[in-house]
Design a protein around this motif. Structure first.
Motif, PDB file in Angstrom:
ATOM      1  N   LEU A   1      93.841   7.876 -75.114  1.00  0.00           N
ATOM      2  CA  LEU A   1      94.646   8.774 -75.935  1.00  0.00           C
ATOM      3  C   LEU A   1      93.827   9.970 -76.419  1.00  0.00           C
ATOM      4  CD1 LEU A   1      96.598   6.133 -78.075  1.00  0.00           C
ATOM      5  CD2 LEU A   1      97.424   7.428 -76.095  1.00  0.00           C
ATOM      6  N   ILE A   2      92.595   9.707 -76.846  1.00  0.00           N
ATOM      7  CA  ILE A   2      91.755  10.793 -77.351  1.00  0.00           C
ATOM      8  C   ILE A   2      91.377  11.748 -76.227  1.00  0.00           C
ATOM      9  CG2 ILE A   2      89.504  11.338 -78.357  1.00  0.00           C
ATOM     10  CD1 ILE A   2      89.703   8.752 -79.969  1.00  0.00           C
ATOM     11  N   SER A   3      90.988  11.206 -75.080  1.00  0.00           N
ATOM     12  CA  SER A   3      90.597  12.070 -73.971  1.00  0.00           C
ATOM     13  C   SER A   3      91.773  12.915 -73.482  1.00  0.00           C
ATOM     14  CB  SER A   3      90.041  11.225 -72.822  1.00  0.00           C
ATOM     15  OG  SER A   3      91.025  10.336 -72.331  1.00  0.00           O
ATOM     16  N   THR A   4      92.974  12.329 -73.455  1.00  0.00           N
ATOM     17  CA  THR A   4      94.154  13.096 -73.038  1.00  0.00           C
ATOM     18  C   THR A   4      94.462  14.196 -74.040  1.00  0.00           C
ATOM     19  OG1 THR A   4      95.086  11.148 -71.921  1.00  0.00           O
ATOM     20  CG2 THR A   4      96.587  12.952 -72.438  1.00  0.00           C
ATOM     21  N   ALA A   5      94.393  13.871 -75.324  1.00  0.00           N
ATOM     22  CA  ALA A   5      94.660  14.874 -76.356  1.00  0.00           C
ATOM     23  C   ALA A   5      93.647  16.005 -76.303  1.00  0.00           C
ATOM     24  CB  ALA A   5      94.649  14.215 -77.736  1.00  0.00           C
ATOM     25  N   VAL A   6      92.376  15.652 -76.124  1.00  0.00           N
ATOM     26  CA  VAL A   6      91.327  16.672 -76.032  1.00  0.00           C
ATOM     27  C   VAL A   6      91.556  17.565 -74.819  1.00  0.00           C
ATOM     28  CG1 VAL A   6      88.860  17.041 -75.624  1.00  0.00           C
ATOM     29  CG2 VAL A   6      89.611  15.344 -77.295  1.00  0.00           C
ATOM     30  N   LEU A   7      91.940  16.960 -73.701  1.00  0.00           N
ATOM     31  CA  LEU A   7      92.186  17.736 -72.488  1.00  0.00           C
ATOM     32  C   LEU A   7      93.334  18.723 -72.676  1.00  0.00           C
ATOM     33  CD1 LEU A   7      91.519  18.223 -69.510  1.00  0.00           C
ATOM     34  CD2 LEU A   7      93.083  16.353 -68.929  1.00  0.00           C
TER      35      LEU A   7
END
Length: 375
Positions: A37-43
């Motif tokens: 979730l964090i990596s997708t949001a950051v992307l």
């Protein structure tokens, strides 16, 4: 004393139901993962920030329209000239006063000199305003004998975006499939799973679940990019990249199924995470080749044409060619059929390798041995 009637055992789920169950498990596991979730949001934030930053820097580099004082007699001269903003002045004296106070860069005033065929004169303070003169200059139409239609900079940027999106999504979710496969095998969880579902259903669920996640992430990136372009006033680019992006999502959907089967079947050959490097390297090379190919050969039509028909690079090569206008309407259809047929064949072979290797622990299963048993 009567013997109680034993309850009937529940029927084993069918192949399709088992595949959907495994796919749901894969999706829910990833969706609950904070790292995902964090990596997708950051992307997504980085994509949006990049679009906004490009717009802001572009406006600053352009510096806005140049202010030019005009009187009623010369207002029509710059009415439709891009890059110039008209500042109305009552007469020549007022226009010259605006120039002297540096409220405007120059003034365009009427000129009755018979030697001046234009009938206007540009008044400036201490130097000739090149920007104003270039904007007012009348240039003849230009005919290009070799019109590529796309600047080299834009060609590179679009090629890079397609390449990096394919590379990151394929590597992220492909590595997830491989890691989960080895961890389940190393912890013997796979033995419990296979007591309920078949190896083909387990593999199919992994491919389906991670494909949904990967395509969903790509679609989210595309949606954020579209919103960013519209909000920042760059929606004119949508007409150029809209259709290629749609084709990219479709090609990625089919292409990732092929790569997911390779990641899973390759990972099933080993029993420890530490041993995945050698077996996954060839698959990772298939992911890296399209990325580097489209970066270094985006101006080579022959290489792009070949890439657009090779199954492993078609998800990148064909959308780039469509953006550049170098592909006929039928070419993406033919390329997609080739990619789909290859994905079906590779998935079938990968499923047989997976089913023969996933329960074998200990030493690494040789690829030649797995292929021989899968024949």
């Amino acid at each position: 004393m009567s013997t109680p009637t034993p309850r009937p055992r529940p029927a084993a789920p069918g192949g399709v139901q088992s595949t959907l169950m495994v796919a749901e498990r894969e999706i829910m596991t990833q969706a609950r993962s904070k790292s995902f979730l964090i990596s997708t949001a950051v992307l997504l934030v980085l994509v949006l920030a990049g679009i906004v930053l490009t717009s802001v820097l572009g406006d600053r580099l352009r510096g806005g329209d140049t202010k030019v004082a005009v009187v009623p007699a010369t207002a029509s001269v710059i009415a439709d000239v891009d890059g110039l903003e008209a500042v109305d002045a009552a007469d020549d004296a007022a226009a010259r006063a605006l120039v002297e106070s540096e409220e405007v860069t120059a003034a365009v005033l009427p000129d009755d000199d018979a030697d001046n065929p234009l009938g206007v004169v540009v008044v400036c303070l201490d130097s000739a305003p090149d920007g104003v003169l270039q904007a007012l200059a009348v240039t003849p139409p230009v005919e290009l004998l070799d019109d590529t239609g796309t600047s080299a900079g834009l060609r590179y940027i679009v090629s890079f975006v397609f390449g990096i999106a394919f590379f990151m999504a394929a590597m992220t979710f492909g590595s997830t499939i491989a890691q989960n496969t080895v961890q389940e095998k190393q912890s013997r969880i796979v033995e419990i799973l296979l007591s309920t579902v078949s190896p083909r259903a387990l593999l199919g669920g992994k491919i389906l679940g991670n494909t949904v996640l990967a395509v969903g992430q790509i679609a989210a990136i595309a949606a954020v990019a579209v919103i960013g372009l519209v909000v920042t006033g760059q929606d004119d680019l949508l007409g150029l990249v809209g259709a290629p992006v749609a084709w990219f999502v479709l090609f990625f959907l089919v292409g990732f199924v092929l790569l997911a089967a390779l990641f899973a079947s390759a990972a099933s050959l080993v029993s420890r995470v530490e041993d995945t490097g050698p077996v996954l390297t060839p698959v990772m090379m298939l992911v890296m080749i399209p990325y580097f190919g489209v970066i270094f050969f985006n101006d080579n039509s022959l290489v792009l044409t070949i890439m657009s028909y090779v199954p492993f690079s078609a998800p990148v090569g064909m959308p780039v060619r469509l953006f550049l206008g170098e592909a006929s309407w039928w070419e993406p259809l033919v390329s997609l059929v080739i990619l789909g047929a290859t994905a079906v064949g590779v998935t079938a072979v990968g499923a047989r390798i997976y089913s023969r290797s996933v329960l074998r622990t200990g030493r690494r299963v040789k690829l030649s041995e797995a292929l021989a048993k899968a024949a």
